[in-house]
Write a protein that holds these residues in place. Structure first.
Motif, mmCIF file in Angstrom:
data_model
loop_
_atom_site.group_PDB
_atom_site.id
_atom_site.type_symbol
_atom_site.label_atom_id
_atom_site.label_comp_id
_atom_site.label_asym_id
_atom_site.label_seq_id
_atom_site.Cartn_x
_atom_site.Cartn_y
_atom_site.Cartn_z
ATOM 1 N N ASP A 131 40.024 32.754 40.704
ATOM 2 C CA ASP A 131 39.964 31.431 41.282
ATOM 3 C C ASP A 131 40.735 31.296 42.427
ATOM 4 O OD1 ASP A 131 38.407 30.053 39.360
ATOM 5 O OD2 ASP A 131 40.360 30.172 38.134
ATOM 6 N N THR A 132 40.944 32.960 43.617
ATOM 7 C CA THR A 132 41.280 32.852 44.769
ATOM 8 C C THR A 132 41.037 32.117 45.678
ATOM 9 O OG1 THR A 132 42.448 35.282 44.150
ATOM 10 C CG2 THR A 132 42.867 34.394 45.975
ATOM 11 N N GLU A 133 41.498 31.262 46.743
ATOM 12 C CA GLU A 133 40.988 30.211 47.474
ATOM 13 C C GLU A 133 41.691 31.131 48.929
ATOM 14 O OE1 GLU A 133 40.448 26.683 47.036
ATOM 15 O OE2 GLU A 133 39.097 26.953 45.199
ATOM 16 N N LYS A 176 36.326 29.401 47.802
ATOM 17 C CA LYS A 176 36.730 31.246 46.947
ATOM 18 C C LYS A 176 36.417 32.596 47.579
ATOM 19 C CE LYS A 176 35.802 31.183 42.583
ATOM 20 N NZ LYS A 176 35.147 31.138 40.970
ATOM 21 N N ASN A 207 31.520 36.240 45.147
ATOM 22 C CA ASN A 207 31.957 35.183 44.290
ATOM 23 C C ASN A 207 31.831 33.596 45.262
ATOM 24 O OD1 ASN A 207 34.113 34.687 42.811
ATOM 25 N ND2 ASN A 207 35.646 34.255 43.146
ATOM 26 N N GLU A 243 30.379 29.948 45.682
ATOM 27 C CA GLU A 243 30.079 28.799 45.458
ATOM 28 C C GLU A 243 29.411 28.000 46.417
ATOM 29 O OE1 GLU A 243 33.998 27.837 43.337
ATOM 30 O OE2 GLU A 243 34.230 27.117 45.256
#
Length: 164
Positions: A45-47, A52, A109, A111
């Motif tokens: 979940d690192t942004e 992301k 990763n 979205e």
């Protein structure tokens, strides 16, 4: 259709492409710092800057951002080719990642928001590439003459008229 040469909006589109490259570079640097120590293709979940990311996506963004920003700084048709091909790649990457988002193939990763950003950057770069071609004044005039000329048998073309 022909690609315009020395278009009057070229500097503005070149600036926007450079801004896109700077965004990618900053996103990549922030992402690389925030994902340090994570697995290369992690799906965590690192942004970074609201999107992301993982180490693979961060480093890819650094490389691509540096290329796009460098092309915008150099100019001289280098940016024209980088932006046309890069824009097409960003649009295609957004589509591909949209289709594999919920599968194990989502290695970067992505979205929905990342796909939207990819589409926006791809569109900006593609338009910048289309309006970014530089040439001599003679090439520019020849392109304008070709663009506004009529073809034999073209019944919808505007016919040139003589001034009286």
């Amino acid at each position: 259709m022909h690609i315009p040469v020395n278009h009057r909006l070229r500097p503005q589109w070149r600036f926007l492409a450079g801004l896109s490259g700077a965004y990618l570079l900053i996103f990549g640097i922030v992402g690389a710092i925030r994902t340090a120590g994570e697995p290369f293709f992690s799906r965590g979940d690192t942004e970074a800057l609201g999107l992301k990311t993982n180490p693979a996506f961060a480093w890819l963004s650094i490389i691509v951002g540096a290329i796009v920003l460098g092309g915008a700084i150099i100019g001289r048709n280098v940016d024209h080719f980088i932006n046309i091909w890069g824009g097409a790649v960003f649009l295609l990457a957004g589509l591909i990642m949209l289709t594999v988002m919920q599968t194990p193939l989502n290695k970067l990763n992505y979205e929905i928001s990342t796909c939207v950003v990819s589409f926006i950057i791809g569109t900006i770069m593609l338009i910048a590439g289309l309006y970014g071609k530089v040439g001599t004044p003679a090439e520019s005039i020849a392109e304008e003459v070709l663009r506004h000329s009529t073809r034999p048998g073209d019944k919808f073309a505007v016919k040139p008229h003589a001034n009286k």
